[in-house]
Design a protein around this motif. Sequence first.
Motif, PDB file in Angstrom:
ATOM      1  N   ASP A  54       0.806  -1.222   0.000  1.00 20.76           N
ATOM      2  CA  ASP A  54       0.000   0.000   0.000  1.00 20.76           C
ATOM      3  C   ASP A  54       0.839   1.272   0.000  1.00 20.76           C
ATOM      4  OD1 ASP A  54      -2.506  -1.344   0.120  1.00 20.76           O
ATOM      5  OD2 ASP A  54      -2.185  -1.698   2.258  1.00 20.76           O
ATOM      6  N   ASP A  55       2.148   1.148  -0.092  1.00 22.99           N
ATOM      7  CA  ASP A  55       3.024   2.306   0.091  1.00 22.99           C
ATOM      8  C   ASP A  55       3.380   2.994  -1.223  1.00 22.99           C
ATOM      9  OD1 ASP A  55       3.053   2.048   2.852  1.00 22.99           O
ATOM     10  OD2 ASP A  55       4.756   0.670   2.818  1.00 22.99           O
ATOM     11  N   GLN A  56       3.676   4.289  -1.082  1.00 19.61           N
ATOM     12  CA  GLN A  56       4.012   5.147  -2.224  1.00 19.61           C
ATOM     13  C   GLN A  56       5.504   5.447  -2.159  1.00 19.61           C
ATOM     14  OE1 GLN A  56       1.322   8.076  -0.862  1.00 19.61           O
ATOM     15  NE2 GLN A  56      -0.483   7.063  -1.706  1.00 19.61           N
ATOM     16  N   VAL A  57       6.258   4.869  -3.094  1.00 19.79           N
ATOM     17  CA  VAL A  57       7.713   4.835  -3.013  1.00 19.79           C
ATOM     18  C   VAL A  57       8.333   5.885  -3.933  1.00 19.79           C
ATOM     19  CG1 VAL A  57       9.744   3.423  -3.533  1.00 19.79           C
ATOM     20  CG2 VAL A  57       7.776   2.412  -2.356  1.00 19.79           C
ATOM     21  N   THR A  58       9.358   6.575  -3.404  1.00 19.21           N
ATOM     22  CA  THR A  58      10.126   7.538  -4.198  1.00 19.21           C
ATOM     23  C   THR A  58      11.615   7.246  -4.065  1.00 19.21           C
ATOM     24  OG1 THR A  58       8.463   9.271  -3.883  1.00 19.21           O
ATOM     25  CG2 THR A  58      10.654   9.974  -4.580  1.00 19.21           C
ATOM     26  N   ILE A  59      12.295   7.120  -5.213  1.00 18.45           N
ATOM     27  CA  ILE A  59      13.748   6.986  -5.262  1.00 18.45           C
ATOM     28  C   ILE A  59      14.291   8.342  -5.718  1.00 18.45           C
ATOM     29  CG2 ILE A  59      15.703   5.684  -6.167  1.00 18.45           C
ATOM     30  CD1 ILE A  59      13.681   3.951  -4.648  1.00 18.45           C
ATOM     31  N   PRO A  60      14.968   9.100  -4.837  1.00 16.93           N
ATOM     32  CA  PRO A  60      15.381  10.465  -5.191  1.00 16.93           C
ATOM     33  C   PRO A  60      16.635  10.516  -6.053  1.00 16.93           C
ATOM     34  CG  PRO A  60      16.024   9.975  -2.944  1.00 16.93           C
ATOM     35  CD  PRO A  60      15.261   8.777  -3.440  1.00 16.93           C
ATOM     36  N   ALA A  61      16.932  11.705  -6.560  1.00 17.14           N
ATOM     37  CA  ALA A  61      18.133  11.924  -7.368  1.00 17.14           C
ATOM     38  C   ALA A  61      19.386  11.670  -6.543  1.00 17.14           C
ATOM     39  CB  ALA A  61      18.141  13.354  -7.904  1.00 17.14           C
ATOM     40  N   GLY A  62      20.427  11.181  -7.212  1.00 13.46           N
ATOM     41  CA  GLY A  62      21.706  10.984  -6.559  1.00 13.46           C
ATOM     42  C   GLY A  62      21.814   9.729  -5.727  1.00 13.46           C
ATOM     43  N   THR A  63      20.815   8.827  -5.824  1.00  7.92           N
ATOM     44  CA  THR A  63      20.830   7.591  -5.043  1.00  7.92           C
ATOM     45  C   THR A  63      20.638   6.381  -5.952  1.00  7.92           C
ATOM     46  OG1 THR A  63      18.441   7.541  -4.613  1.00  7.92           O
ATOM     47  CG2 THR A  63      19.809   8.807  -3.075  1.00  7.92           C
ATOM     48  N   THR A  64      21.047   5.211  -5.450  1.00  5.54           N
ATOM     49  CA  THR A  64      20.854   3.945  -6.161  1.00  5.54           C
ATOM     50  C   THR A  64      20.232   2.944  -5.200  1.00  5.54           C
ATOM     51  OG1 THR A  64      22.759   4.319  -7.609  1.00  5.54           O
ATOM     52  CG2 THR A  64      21.994   2.046  -7.366  1.00  5.54           C
ATOM     53  N   CYS A  65      19.207   2.250  -5.662  1.00  3.97           N
ATOM     54  CA  CYS A  65      18.485   1.266  -4.849  1.00  3.97           C
ATOM     55  C   CYS A  65      18.511  -0.075  -5.566  1.00  3.97           C
ATOM     56  CB  CYS A  65      17.045   1.731  -4.639  1.00  3.97           C
ATOM     57  SG  CYS A  65      16.022   0.584  -3.682  1.00  3.97           S
ATOM     58  N   LEU A  66      18.861  -1.149  -4.830  1.00  2.00           N
ATOM     59  CA  LEU A  66      18.955  -2.491  -5.403  1.00  2.00           C
ATOM     60  C   LEU A  66      17.782  -3.350  -4.950  1.00  2.00           C
ATOM     61  CD1 LEU A  66      22.753  -3.247  -4.778  1.00  2.00           C
ATOM     62  CD2 LEU A  66      21.701  -2.006  -6.678  1.00  2.00           C
ATOM     63  N   VAL A  67      17.114  -4.006  -5.909  1.00  2.00           N
ATOM     64  CA  VAL A  67      16.004  -4.920  -5.615  1.00  2.00           C
ATOM     65  C   VAL A  67      16.422  -6.317  -6.039  1.00  2.00           C
ATOM     66  CG1 VAL A  67      13.583  -5.455  -6.059  1.00  2.00           C
ATOM     67  CG2 VAL A  67      14.332  -3.077  -6.020  1.00  2.00           C
ATOM     68  N   ASN A  68      16.431  -7.271  -5.100  1.00  2.00           N
ATOM     69  CA  ASN A  68      16.916  -8.622  -5.425  1.00  2.00           C
ATOM     70  C   ASN A  68      15.843  -9.698  -5.344  1.00  2.00           C
ATOM     71  OD1 ASN A  68      16.542  -8.945  -2.702  1.00  2.00           O
ATOM     72  ND2 ASN A  68      18.687  -9.341  -2.206  1.00  2.00           N
ATOM     73  N   GLN A  69      14.587  -9.296  -5.126  1.00  2.00           N
ATOM     74  CA  GLN A  69      13.490 -10.260  -5.139  1.00  2.00           C
ATOM     75  C   GLN A  69      12.196  -9.536  -5.486  1.00  2.00           C
ATOM     76  OE1 GLN A  69      12.160 -11.487  -1.000  1.00  2.00           O
ATOM     77  NE2 GLN A  69      14.155 -10.619  -0.501  1.00  2.00           N
ATOM     78  N   ALA A  70      11.184 -10.304  -5.852  1.00  2.00           N
ATOM     79  CA  ALA A  70       9.914  -9.710  -6.265  1.00  2.00           C
ATOM     80  C   ALA A  70       9.263  -8.960  -5.104  1.00  2.00           C
ATOM     81  CB  ALA A  70       8.977 -10.799  -6.776  1.00  2.00           C
ATOM     82  N   THR A  71       8.640  -7.814  -5.428  1.00  2.00           N
ATOM     83  CA  THR A  71       7.946  -7.027  -4.414  1.00  2.00           C
ATOM     84  C   THR A  71       6.881  -6.176  -5.083  1.00  2.00           C
ATOM     85  OG1 THR A  71       8.287  -5.578  -2.501  1.00  2.00           O
ATOM     86  CG2 THR A  71       9.508  -5.035  -4.495  1.00  2.00           C
ATOM     87  N   SER A  72       5.904  -5.706  -4.282  1.00  2.00           N
ATOM     88  CA  SER A  72       4.793  -4.906  -4.797  1.00  2.00           C
ATOM     89  C   SER A  72       4.597  -3.671  -3.931  1.00  2.00           C
ATOM     90  CB  SER A  72       3.496  -5.721  -4.817  1.00  2.00           C
ATOM     91  OG  SER A  72       3.601  -6.843  -5.668  1.00  2.00           O
ATOM     92  N   VAL A  73       4.260  -2.552  -4.569  1.00  2.00           N
ATOM     93  CA  VAL A  73       3.949  -1.317  -3.866  1.00  2.00           C
ATOM     94  C   VAL A  73       2.731  -0.676  -4.535  1.00  2.00           C
ATOM     95  CG1 VAL A  73       6.339  -0.926  -3.152  1.00  2.00           C
ATOM     96  CG2 VAL A  73       5.539   0.019  -5.323  1.00  2.00           C
TER      97      VAL A  73
END
Length: 228
Positions: A54-73
């Motif tokens: 149910d969450d609202q996700v933001t990845i901001p400028a200047g950052t890196t985020c790694l996803v290693n498994q399935a997920t839902s938002v």
Amino acid sequence: MNLVAEYLRRLSLGAMLMAASSLYAEPKNWTDTAGDRDWFNDSNWDPIGAPGTDDQVTIPAGTTCLVNQATSVDTLTVIAGGTLMQTNWSAKLTANAMTIAGAVQPVGPVTNAADMSRIWLAATNFFLAGTGKLEADGRGFDVTNQISYGPGAGTPDNLRGAGGSYGGKGGNSVFWGVSGTNYGSAEEPSDLGSAGAYGHSSYVYGGGAGGGAIRIEAGQAVLNGTVS
């Protein structure tokens, strides 16, 4: 029974349920506080806690985020200058709405099939902004130490190596270098591209890595950015 009254009652109940559901939605801003770039590390989010459905996700400028498994938002927004990397072949990311103004990338190139990853995004509404990039160039099978990897890797010769194959045959070399075995589908890609071969006895001419894989599942999609 008054059908109009019953309809209004059900409509009102549905609205109440939707309102109650929205109470659980929470903005989640990526911070990478732990410094490990791990999506599933609770400490990397503000407020603390890895995102839920149910969450609202933001990845901001200047950052890196790694996803290693399935997920839902609920929603995903990658701001221009931010990067989301999917590090596993099965790391599907699902949302009701996605806006990609930054970059999404798989990890690669790789030499082992067990290390394969791809871009795999699913959304009811998918928007790739003009600044957005889905980047899989050269993120297939690698070529290192004069060895080309992948089931369709090209073979070398004494001048220039042959091309790798996927969804069609790569090019043969000038002399005896032969392109790799053709595999996979150009219309329904389900694997990574294979590397081209080195050429010349002194390996002056290096081969290139194969291409990566991108899979987008969307009810509606607007692509104003770069897909490569």
